[in-house]
Scaffold this motif. Sequence first.
Motif, short mmCIF file in Angstrom:
data_model
loop_
_atom_site.label_atom_id
_atom_site.label_comp_id
_atom_site.label_asym_id
_atom_site.label_seq_id
_atom_site.Cartn_x
_atom_site.Cartn_y
_atom_site.Cartn_z
N VAL A 153 -8.86 4.34 4.75
CA VAL A 153 -8.51 4.43 6.15
C VAL A 153 -9.40 3.22 6.52
N SER A 154 -10.10 2.49 6.08
CA SER A 154 -10.78 1.26 6.55
C SER A 154 -9.75 0.07 6.47
N LEU A 155 -9.02 0.16 5.53
CA LEU A 155 -7.78 -0.76 5.11
C LEU A 155 -6.71 -0.84 6.08
N ILE A 156 -6.57 0.18 6.74
CA ILE A 156 -5.46 0.15 7.93
C ILE A 156 -5.59 -0.92 8.91
N GLY A 157 -4.74 -2.09 8.87
CA GLY A 157 -4.73 -3.10 9.68
C GLY A 157 -5.53 -4.27 9.28
N MET A 158 -5.87 -4.17 8.00
CA MET A 158 -6.80 -5.18 7.49
C MET A 158 -5.97 -6.41 7.26
N PHE A 159 -4.72 -6.27 6.67
CA PHE A 159 -3.71 -7.36 6.58
C PHE A 159 -2.35 -6.78 6.96
N SER A 160 -1.94 -7.67 8.17
CA SER A 160 -0.53 -7.10 8.52
C SER A 160 0.52 -6.98 7.75
N VAL A 161 0.69 -7.99 6.70
CA VAL A 161 1.56 -7.76 5.70
C VAL A 161 1.70 -6.55 4.74
N ASN A 162 0.36 -6.03 4.67
CA ASN A 162 0.11 -4.84 3.85
C ASN A 162 0.48 -3.39 4.71
N ASN A 163 0.59 -3.48 6.02
CA ASN A 163 0.62 -2.31 6.95
C ASN A 163 1.99 -1.18 6.38
N ASN A 164 3.02 -2.16 6.08
CA ASN A 164 4.11 -1.33 5.66
C ASN A 164 3.92 -0.23 4.54
N TYR A 165 2.73 -0.43 3.72
CA TYR A 165 2.59 0.16 2.66
C TYR A 165 1.52 1.20 2.61
N ARG A 166 1.02 1.25 4.02
CA ARG A 166 -0.21 1.86 4.06
C ARG A 166 -0.03 3.34 5.10
N MET A 167 1.04 3.78 5.05
CA MET A 167 1.68 4.95 5.76
C MET A 167 1.09 4.96 7.32
N VAL A 168 1.35 3.68 7.89
CA VAL A 168 0.74 3.81 9.38
C VAL A 168 2.23 3.98 10.05
N PRO A 169 2.17 5.27 11.13
CA PRO A 169 3.42 5.70 11.80
C PRO A 169 3.85 4.51 12.77
N LEU A 170 5.21 4.44 12.86
CA LEU A 170 5.63 3.27 13.58
C LEU A 170 4.97 3.34 15.25
N SER A 171 4.98 4.70 15.66
CA SER A 171 4.18 4.91 17.27
C SER A 171 2.86 4.55 17.26
#
Length: 491
Positions: free
Chosen positions: A164-182
């Motif tokens: 959970v802490s890694l969400i938003g850590m690196f913008s290039v990786n956000n696509n691989y971290r199950m972050v909903p588009l909304s």
Amino acid sequence: MITNILLAVLGVIAGIIFGAIPGMTATMAVAVFLPMTYAYDLVPALYLLLGLYVGGISGGLVPAILINIPGTPSSITTTFDGYPMAKRGEGERALKVGIVSSFFGGIISLLALALFTPLLSAAALKFSAVEKFLIILFALTVIAALSNGQMLRGVFSGFLGVLVSLIGMFSVNNNYRMVPLSLKPYLSDGFQLLPVLIGLFAISQIFEEAEEGMRFKIEKVDGNNSGTKFSMADFKGQGVNVVRSALIGTFMGVLPGVGGSAASILAYSQAKSWSKHPELLGTGVAEGLVASESSNNGLTGGAMIPLLSLGIPGDSTTAVLISAFMLQGIQVGPLFITQNTETWHQILIAMLLCNIIMFLCMFYPIKWISKIIYIPRQRLYPVIIMICVVGAYAAKNGRMFDVWSLLFAGVVGYLFGKIRIPKTCFLIGFILGKDLENYFIQAVSASKGSLLVFFSRPIGWVIWVLIIASIVYAVMDDRKQKARKKAEAAG
């Protein structure tokens, strides 16, 4: 000089209040009072700001002990033994043990600041991203030791916190971290620590109390049993624990960005490892309180070392302190002490004075401070909810998303309690996760992708030995806990 003393008293008292209110922190206290320093020269401003720093760190023990809600992130481990003591009617004793430990920790860190600043700063310079990654990994092994016979649940909770802490850590990786588009616009900076912390501990605690009908009540703090009163006998045999924990806090403060949470967690783990009765830690013993609070205030002097010697803040509060120096036209860094000898001496005097004032302001009126536990929960918790919501909303300059994060973390903490998943392990993983990935990527990038870099430095080998020893101890302790529970169930 009288003005400096009065400003130090104001800073310590205000810091204690900020630290004692869930949702507020020492960093927030320093930030709020920073504009006041515009009217003062550097030295009076430092007395005020250092008072806020020392008071804010110390004040966190009050709600941690009395209502099981850490006032500051570094007070997490204070709840392990402080709250069980309060539930037994030993709230005043627990508070005094914590206050005396805080004072000892502050004084020891101040001695380290005064005597070993050049040496410790040079040592910190030698810590590359490799050593910092291994230190964080070592801190994460504490999760297993704190799982209390539920190692798999604890490890799962800890790594969930890291994820959970890694969400938003690196913008290039956000696509691989199950972050909903909304949610991507809101999670571009990830979840903030303050809403998650007070949600897990404050809101979930309120949910649990509400489910039970707010029936928790203590008739008399410390009761009539003289055996539960505070005395210096509580520190008998704790000298090594105090010094070790304070030095751990000081050293972790020297390492920029590691923070007070990791310091208190490591100190508590070491206290448990070296204790003659490790099974008692977490049930309400002075030993755990001593370790937690000595390391908390040990951080104050340690965090000032890289700030003054390298111009690098040791934690978030000293990052705000840099602004105070900049406003006065002072450049902190390697030449600070030689070019500002008088200011350096005033900082040492201010730190000593603030620790003494903190002790006097908390130890003697503690009978009145401890009466917070008498306040009916029906009246106390609405006020705490309001303060928590305001604190969460202000965490990122006014985002309603952080308020929803607060409530979501509260629900998660409540559910964790139902399925017996340690929420403390989740929080430890959440706090350390970003640094873990950041230092890992730095180390691997510098070595061009080779993982052998983590085994290539002598300092790293020492930390690996500590990591292995911590894991072995955790596995053995987990087996002992399970065997003890089976024996109790059979008997």
